[in-house]
Enzyme design. Structure first.
Site, PDB file in Angstrom:
ATOM      1  N   GLU A 155      40.837  30.290  41.235  1.00  0.00           N
ATOM      2  CA  GLU A 155      39.858  30.349  40.154  1.00  0.00           C
ATOM      3  C   GLU A 155      40.339  29.545  38.947  1.00  0.00           C
ATOM      4  OE1 GLU A 155      37.511  33.837  37.606  1.00  0.00           O
ATOM      5  OE2 GLU A 155      39.462  34.267  38.509  1.00  0.00           O
ATOM      6  N   LYS A 184      30.219  32.711  39.395  1.00  0.00           N
ATOM      7  CA  LYS A 184      30.732  34.077  39.384  1.00  0.00           C
ATOM      8  C   LYS A 184      29.697  35.050  38.818  1.00  0.00           C
ATOM      9  CE  LYS A 184      34.951  36.496  37.822  1.00  0.00           C
ATOM     10  NZ  LYS A 184      36.190  36.272  37.025  1.00  0.00           N
ATOM     11  N   CYS A 216      37.218  36.434  42.231  1.00  0.00           N
ATOM     12  CA  CYS A 216      38.130  37.336  41.529  1.00  0.00           C
ATOM     13  C   CYS A 216      37.522  38.711  41.266  1.00  0.00           C
ATOM     14  CB  CYS A 216      38.600  36.672  40.234  1.00  0.00           C
ATOM     15  SG  CYS A 216      40.125  37.363  39.544  1.00  0.00           S
TER      16      CYS A 216
END
Length: 272
Positions: free
Chosen positions: A41, A123, A158
Site C-alpha cells: 500500500e 480503498k 489494508c
C-alpha cells in the site's frame, strides 16, 4: 501460478527511491518465474507521510504507474501496483469511473502481462484511528475483479481486512484469490496475522497480503507479508526485513476445499 509479494522498504522521504525499489523487486520476481507481483500500500509515498499526499498525488496516467506498467510489459509479468495516492481530477479521462470529481484516493491498479490496466480499486474503508487518511481521501465506490491464470482476483487494501462483509461480497462475485496491499504497523502484529488467515478460512479462498517495511516518524511497518491457502494454511511468509515472498497457487484448490468442507453452502441471510 506463482505469486510474489514484494515486501519492500518504503522510505518516508523519497518517491524516486521507493519506485526504484518496486521496479527492481518486479524485475527480480519476474526473473525468478513470478506470474504476478503484488506491491504494498502507498509504496511510492509511504502511508504515514500524510503531509506529502497532496504534493505526490497523481492520476492513473502519472509517472509512478507508467513506470510500473512499463516494467510489467517489459518482463511479461502481471503487477498489482497497490497502491498510490491518486489525483481524482487528473484521472477523470482515464476510462475508469472516479468516486468524486476532485480530491484524492488510495488506489491500487492491476496491470496484466502487457502492461494494460485491467482493474482500478480504491480503498473502501479509510482508517480514522490516529490517521489522517479518512480526512484526506475519498473512499472507493466499486469492487472490480480480474480473471488471470485460472483465478478470479479481488482486491482489498489494508484496513479493509477488518470488514468481513466486503469479502463476502467478493465470494458472491466468484473471487478465488484476494490481493491485499497493506501498510500495517507495529504493534498490531497479532491482528495482522489473524485477519489475513480468518478471511481465507471463512471465505475458502487464497489471500495474498503484501505489507511494507520501513520507519516513519510515528510508525514502523511490520512486514510479515503472507500467502494463505483456502484452508488458512500459510504457504509463504516473511519477517520484518525486505523480502520477496513467493508461493505457487493452484486454482483447483479452492473448489476442492469448498467441496470437502462446504461451509459456504450453509450460509443464511434470512435473519427475520
Amino acid at each position: 501460478m506463482r505469486v510474489t509479494l514484494a515486501q519492500i522498504d518504503v522510505s518516508s522521504d523519497s518517491v524516486e527511491t521507493n519506485v526504484g525499489r518496486a521496479t527492481t523487486a518486479i524485475e527480480d520476481a519476474a526473473t525468478d518465474g513470478a506470474d504476478l507481483v503484488v506491491l504494498p500500500e502507498l509504496f511510492n509515498v509511504g502511508y504515514f507521510a500524510f503531509d506529502r499526499y497532496a504534493r505526490e498525488a497523481e492520476g492513473l496516467e502519472g509517472e509512478t504507474l507508467n513506470q510500473i506498467r512499463s516494467v510489467a510489459a517489459d518482463h511479461g509479468v502481471a503487477v498489482l501496483a497497490g497502491s498510490i495516492v491518486e489525483d481524482l481530477e487528473a484521472s477523470a479521462d482515464s476510462g475508469f469511473d472516479v468516486p468524486a470529481d476532485e480530491g484524492m484516493a488510495n488506489t491500487a491498479v492491476f496491470f496484466d502481462r502487457d502492461g494494460e490496466r485491467q482493474a482500478v480499486y480504491r480503498k473502501h474503508h479509510l482508517f480514522g484511528y490516529d490517521s489522517a487518511e479518512s480526512q484526506l481521501l475519498e473512499a472507493g465506490r466499486t469492487i472490480p475483479t480480474v480473471d488471470f491464470e485460472g483465478f478470479t482476483i479481488g482486491i482489498t487494501t489494508c484496513y479493509d481486512l477488518r470488514f468481513p462483509e466486503l469479502y463476502r461480497h467478493l465470494v458472491d462475485e466468484g473471487v478465488t484469490l484476494t490481493l491485499v496491499p497493506s501498510a500495517w504497523p507495529y504493534p498490531r502484529v497479532e491482528h495482522w496475522k489473524l485477519f489475513g488467515r480468518a478471511r481465507a478460512v471463512e471465505n475458502q479462498l487464497y489471500v495474498a497480503a503484501a505489507n511494507g517495511v520501513g520507519q516513519f516518524e510515528d510508525a514502523e511497518l511490520l512486514g510479515r507479508s503472507t500467502v494463505y491457502d483456502p484452508w488458512g494454511t500459510t504457504l509463504a511468509s516473511a519477517d520484518d526485513d525486505p523480502a520477496l515472498v513467493t508461493a505457487t497457487l493452484d486454482p483447483t484448490r479452492v473448489d476442492q476445499v469448498r467441496a470437502e468442507f462446504p461451509a459456504l453452502a450453509d450460509r443464511r441471510t434470512d435473519w427475520s
